[in-house]
Design a protein around this motif. Structure first.
Motif, PDB file in Angstrom:
ATOM      1  N   TRP A   1       0.848  -1.185   0.000  1.00 34.79           N
ATOM      2  CA  TRP A   1       0.000   0.000   0.000  1.00 34.79           C
ATOM      3  C   TRP A   1       0.885   1.236   0.000  1.00 34.79           C
ATOM      4  CZ3 TRP A   1      -4.586  -0.475   4.028  1.00 34.79           C
ATOM      5  CH2 TRP A   1      -5.501  -1.433   3.550  1.00 34.79           C
ATOM      6  N   ILE A   2       0.361   2.285  -0.612  1.00 30.09           N
ATOM      7  CA  ILE A   2       1.083   3.547  -0.601  1.00 30.09           C
ATOM      8  C   ILE A   2       0.227   4.587   0.107  1.00 30.09           C
ATOM      9  CG2 ILE A   2       1.976   5.426  -2.027  1.00 30.09           C
ATOM     10  CD1 ILE A   2       2.568   3.274  -4.182  1.00 30.09           C
ATOM     11  N   ILE A   3       0.827   5.268   1.066  1.00 32.56           N
ATOM     12  CA  ILE A   3       0.108   6.384   1.697  1.00 32.56           C
ATOM     13  C   ILE A   3       0.964   7.619   1.500  1.00 32.56           C
ATOM     14  CG2 ILE A   3      -0.946   7.254   3.811  1.00 32.56           C
ATOM     15  CD1 ILE A   3      -1.135   4.397   4.810  1.00 32.56           C
ATOM     16  N   GLU A   4       0.483   8.495   0.664  1.00 36.37           N
ATOM     17  CA  GLU A   4       1.337   9.581   0.151  1.00 36.37           C
ATOM     18  C   GLU A   4       0.411  10.654  -0.410  1.00 36.37           C
ATOM     19  OE1 GLU A   4       4.901  10.342  -0.645  1.00 36.37           O
ATOM     20  OE2 GLU A   4       3.604  12.082  -1.024  1.00 36.37           O
ATOM     21  N   ASP A   5       0.645  11.894  -0.088  1.00 37.88           N
ATOM     22  CA  ASP A   5      -0.311  12.899  -0.540  1.00 37.88           C
ATOM     23  C   ASP A   5       0.151  13.736  -1.738  1.00 37.88           C
ATOM     24  OD1 ASP A   5       1.561  14.290   0.834  1.00 37.88           O
ATOM     25  OD2 ASP A   5       0.178  15.416   2.088  1.00 37.88           O
ATOM     26  N   VAL A   6       1.308  13.428  -2.246  1.00 34.33           N
ATOM     27  CA  VAL A   6       1.737  14.130  -3.452  1.00 34.33           C
ATOM     28  C   VAL A   6       1.424  13.245  -4.666  1.00 34.33           C
ATOM     29  CG1 VAL A   6       3.641  15.210  -4.679  1.00 34.33           C
ATOM     30  CG2 VAL A   6       3.582  15.246  -2.184  1.00 34.33           C
ATOM     31  N   ALA A   7       0.549  13.730  -5.531  1.00 32.03           N
ATOM     32  CA  ALA A   7       0.045  12.925  -6.642  1.00 32.03           C
ATOM     33  C   ALA A   7       1.180  12.348  -7.486  1.00 32.03           C
ATOM     34  CB  ALA A   7      -0.889  13.765  -7.514  1.00 32.03           C
TER      35      ALA A   7
ATOM     36  N   PRO B   1       7.511  -8.102 -10.879  1.00 36.52           N
ATOM     37  CA  PRO B   1       6.590  -9.245 -11.005  1.00 36.52           C
ATOM     38  C   PRO B   1       6.041  -9.744  -9.661  1.00 36.52           C
ATOM     39  CG  PRO B   1       8.860  -9.865 -11.532  1.00 36.52           C
ATOM     40  CD  PRO B   1       8.826  -8.386 -11.466  1.00 36.52           C
ATOM     41  N   ASP B   2       6.864  -9.734  -8.622  1.00 33.78           N
ATOM     42  CA  ASP B   2       6.352 -10.308  -7.376  1.00 33.78           C
ATOM     43  C   ASP B   2       5.852  -9.261  -6.380  1.00 33.78           C
ATOM     44  OD1 ASP B   2       8.891  -9.477  -7.320  1.00 33.78           O
ATOM     45  OD2 ASP B   2       9.742 -11.211  -6.276  1.00 33.78           O
ATOM     46  N   LEU B   3       5.548  -8.089  -6.873  1.00 35.75           N
ATOM     47  CA  LEU B   3       4.951  -7.060  -6.007  1.00 35.75           C
ATOM     48  C   LEU B   3       3.734  -6.457  -6.714  1.00 35.75           C
ATOM     49  CD1 LEU B   3       8.078  -5.025  -4.760  1.00 35.75           C
ATOM     50  CD2 LEU B   3       6.838  -6.821  -3.533  1.00 35.75           C
ATOM     51  N   THR B   4       2.702  -6.193  -5.946  1.00 36.22           N
ATOM     52  CA  THR B   4       1.543  -5.494  -6.534  1.00 36.22           C
ATOM     53  C   THR B   4       1.124  -4.372  -5.613  1.00 36.22           C
ATOM     54  OG1 THR B   4      -0.059  -6.898  -5.402  1.00 36.22           O
ATOM     55  CG2 THR B   4       0.548  -7.544  -7.646  1.00 36.22           C
TER      56      THR B   4
ATOM     57  N   GLU C   1      -8.488  -8.625   6.944  1.00 38.41           N
ATOM     58  CA  GLU C   1      -7.828  -9.693   6.175  1.00 38.41           C
ATOM     59  C   GLU C   1      -7.189  -9.165   4.890  1.00 38.41           C
ATOM     60  OE1 GLU C   1     -12.162  -9.569   5.146  1.00 38.41           O
ATOM     61  OE2 GLU C   1     -10.912  -9.421   6.933  1.00 38.41           O
ATOM     62  N   ASP C   2      -7.552  -7.953   4.513  1.00 37.54           N
ATOM     63  CA  ASP C   2      -6.945  -7.355   3.318  1.00 37.54           C
ATOM     64  C   ASP C   2      -5.638  -6.618   3.618  1.00 37.54           C
ATOM     65  OD1 ASP C   2      -9.083  -8.332   2.020  1.00 37.54           O
ATOM     66  OD2 ASP C   2      -9.823  -6.434   1.217  1.00 37.54           O
ATOM     67  N   ALA C   3      -5.184  -6.727   4.843  1.00 33.57           N
ATOM     68  CA  ALA C   3      -3.967  -6.005   5.227  1.00 33.57           C
ATOM     69  C   ALA C   3      -2.824  -6.351   4.276  1.00 33.57           C
ATOM     70  CB  ALA C   3      -3.592  -6.365   6.659  1.00 33.57           C
ATOM     71  N   PRO C   4      -2.118  -5.351   3.820  1.00 32.28           N
ATOM     72  CA  PRO C   4      -1.028  -5.582   2.879  1.00 32.28           C
ATOM     73  C   PRO C   4       0.211  -6.110   3.604  1.00 32.28           C
ATOM     74  CG  PRO C   4      -1.046  -3.298   3.489  1.00 32.28           C
ATOM     75  CD  PRO C   4      -2.200  -3.934   4.216  1.00 32.28           C
TER      76      PRO C   4
ATOM     77  N   ALA D   1      -3.803  -1.714  13.840  1.00 36.54           N
ATOM     78  CA  ALA D   1      -4.851  -2.290  12.987  1.00 36.54           C
ATOM     79  C   ALA D   1      -4.322  -3.471  12.179  1.00 36.54           C
ATOM     80  CB  ALA D   1      -5.419  -1.221  12.066  1.00 36.54           C
ATOM     81  N   ALA D   2      -3.056  -3.415  11.819  1.00 33.12           N
ATOM     82  CA  ALA D   2      -2.473  -4.492  11.014  1.00 33.12           C
ATOM     83  C   ALA D   2      -1.075  -4.816  11.539  1.00 33.12           C
ATOM     84  CB  ALA D   2      -2.404  -4.071   9.550  1.00 33.12           C
ATOM     85  N   PRO D   3      -1.014  -5.553  12.614  1.00 33.55           N
ATOM     86  CA  PRO D   3       0.263  -5.782  13.291  1.00 33.55           C
ATOM     87  C   PRO D   3       1.284  -6.499  12.409  1.00 33.55           C
ATOM     88  CG  PRO D   3      -1.600  -6.596  14.601  1.00 33.55           C
ATOM     89  CD  PRO D   3      -2.119  -6.288  13.242  1.00 33.55           C
ATOM     90  N   ASP D   4       0.793  -7.254  11.429  1.00 28.76           N
ATOM     91  CA  ASP D   4       1.718  -8.022  10.610  1.00 28.76           C
ATOM     92  C   ASP D   4       2.214  -7.281   9.372  1.00 28.76           C
ATOM     93  OD1 ASP D   4       1.516 -10.064  12.427  1.00 28.76           O
ATOM     94  OD2 ASP D   4      -0.134 -11.057  11.351  1.00 28.76           O
ATOM     95  N   SER D   5       1.565  -6.186   9.049  1.00 32.90           N
ATOM     96  CA  SER D   5       2.056  -5.387   7.924  1.00 32.90           C
ATOM     97  C   SER D   5       3.321  -4.675   8.361  1.00 32.90           C
ATOM     98  CB  SER D   5       1.009  -4.344   7.509  1.00 32.90           C
ATOM     99  OG  SER D   5      -0.154  -4.984   7.061  1.00 32.90           O
TER     100      SER D   5
END
Lengths: 213, 213
Positions: free
Chosen positions: A6-12, A26-29, A49-52, A76-80
Motif C-alpha cells: 500500500w502507498i500512503i502519500e499525498d503528493v500525486a 513481477p512479485d509485487l503489486t 484480512e486485506d492487510a497488505p 490495525a495491522a500488526p503483521d504489515s
DNA sequence: TTCAGATTCCCGTGTTTACGGGATAGTTTG
DNA sequence: CAAACTATCCCGTAAACACGGGAATCTGAA
C-alpha cells in the motif's frame, strides 16, 4: 503469489511514480493508494484480512502527521511492515517512527531500485534504511546507552539504589529490606560517594541514565 | 587523496581477500593489516596522526573480543570510523559494539562490492549495516523505547522538571529561573499531580525513563 | 465574556534528607 | 594475621521536602 503493497502519500506525482515502479516488479503489486493514513486505517479495520504485506508511509502528510499513523496502522495491522518514506531527517521524527514500530526508513531521494529492494528486504525481516538514517540511528543508540562506568557498587548498595529509583524513602527501604533506617542511610551515603552525587534525585537520575541496575 | 583503511582480522584468508578488494578501489588504500586490535591500538598511540579513516574490525577475534576493541580503538582514534565485520548476529554483541561507537556493522556474508560501498558510505557519515542487522537494531530500538505517554506538562513545568533531573534543589531552581521558591514549589506540585508521583526522585526517575524532556 | 489553565506568589507544619560524628561484626585478601 | 571492605547500627542538626491551605495575574479558547 505477489506481495501486496500500500502507498500512503499525498503528493500525486509520487503516488503515481511509486505505484508504477512497484507494479513493474513481477512479485509485487500495489492496488491501493491513499493520500492520508486515516482512510487506510478505517479500511484496515473493516477488512483486516486485506492487510497488505508492506505499507509505504509518507511521514510529512498534510493534516495529521505520518508519525502518528505508524502506531495506528500497526495496531490495525500488526503483521504489515511499515516503511517510512520521507524528506525529513530530524532525529526526533526518526526516533518516534521507529519507536512506534516502523520497520524501515527511506529518504525520498531514494531511487526506484532502492525502494524495490527495500520492500523485498523488509519482507524477509530486514530493516532497510537510507545510509544517512542508519548513521543517525546508530548515533542515537550510542547516546541512549552511555559508557557504562563501573562505580564499584556493592550488591547491597545496588539493591538500595534500585529501591531509590522506585521512589522509596529511606524508611520504606529499611522496612522492605528488614534493616534499620540508619543502615539504609549509611548505604545511601556510600552510594553518593561512589556516584559523586549528593542527593537522592541525582543518584536516581544517574542510575537510570547510565543503566546501573 | 585516497582514504586509508585498516583491517583487523585474524583469519589469513579474509585478510588477503579484503585487502585486495580494497586496494583495487582507486580512492581507497589499505596498507596496514593486523590480526589483533591490541597491536593496532598501540600503533595508534605512538603515531596518532597515522590514524586511518576507516577500520574494519572483526568481532570474533581470538583472545580479547573485538567488542572490547571498539571502545579502545575509538579512544585512541576518535575520528576513525569503525565498521564491525563479523559472523555473529547476536543482539548482545551488536548492541555492545554500537554502544561502544561502531559506525557500521557488516556480516561476513557481504560481497566485496557491499564492503566497498559500506566503506565509502561510512566516510560520508552513513551507518552501513547488513539488512539483517538493521532489522535487529530497529527491533532493539522499539524494545528499549518506552511508551511515551503525554502527561500534558506545560512549558514551564518541563523547564522545572529538567532542572530537577539535573539534581537541583527547589531553591537553586528558583534562583536559576528568577522566580520565587514558592512558585517552584507550586510547579513541582503540579508536575507530581500530572506524573502521578509524590517525590522528587520518582519524578526524576519517570522523566528519565520515559524521556519526557 | 466567562472560564479553564498557566504562571506567579505566600504561610505553616510535619516529614524526610544530608551529613557531621561515631561503633561493631563478619569476610575477603594480600 | 592485619588491612580492607562490607554490612549493620546509632545520635543529632540544619536543610530540604511534601502538602495542607490559600490568592493574584494573564492568556487563550469556548
Amino acid at each position: 503469489m505477489a506481495n501486496s503493497v500500500w502507498i500512503i502519500e499525498d503528493v500525486a506525482l509520487y503516488q503515481e511514480t511509486l505505484q508504477e515502479v512497484i507494479n513493474e516488479e513481477p512479485d509485487l503489486t500495489c492496488k491501493s493508494v491513499f493520500d492520508n493514513w486515516e482512510d487506510a486505517h478505517s479500511l484496515l479495520q473493516s477488512l483486516p484480512e486485506d492487510a497488505p504485506d508492506v505499507i509505504l508511509l509518507d511521514i510529512g502528510l498534510k493534516g495529521k502527521s505520518g508519525v502518528e499513523g505508524v502506531a495506528s496502522l500497526k495496531s490495525a495491522a500488526p503483521d504489515s511492515r511499515i516503511i517510512m518514506f520521507t524528506v525529513y531527517e530530524e532525529n526526533e521524527k526518526i526516533f518516534e517512527a521507529i519507536c512506534n514500530g516502523a520497520s524501515g526508513y527511506l529518504l525520498k531521494t531514494s531511487t526506484g531500485d532502492e525502494i524495490i529492494s527495500s520492500i523485498k528486504n523488509v519482507l524477509t525481516g530486514g530493516g532497510p534504511m537510507s545510509p544517512v538514517i542508519a548513521g543517525k540511528v546508530l548515533s542515537m543508540f550510542s547516546q541512549i546507552a552511555p559508557v557504562r562506568e563501573n562505580y564499584m557498587l556493592s550488591v547491597r548498595e545496588k539493591e538500595v539504589l534500585k529501591e531509590l529509583v522506585d521512589g522509596m524513602t529511606k524508611k520504606e527501604i529499611s522496612e522492605k529490606l528488614f534493616i534499620s533506617y540508619h543502615t539504609v542511610d549509611s548505604h545511601i551515603r556510600n552510594i553518593y560517594d561512589k556516584l559523586h552525587v549528593n542527593s537522592k534525585s541525582e543518584a536516581v537520575a544517574k542510575a537510570v541514565k547510565e543503566r546501573l541496575l
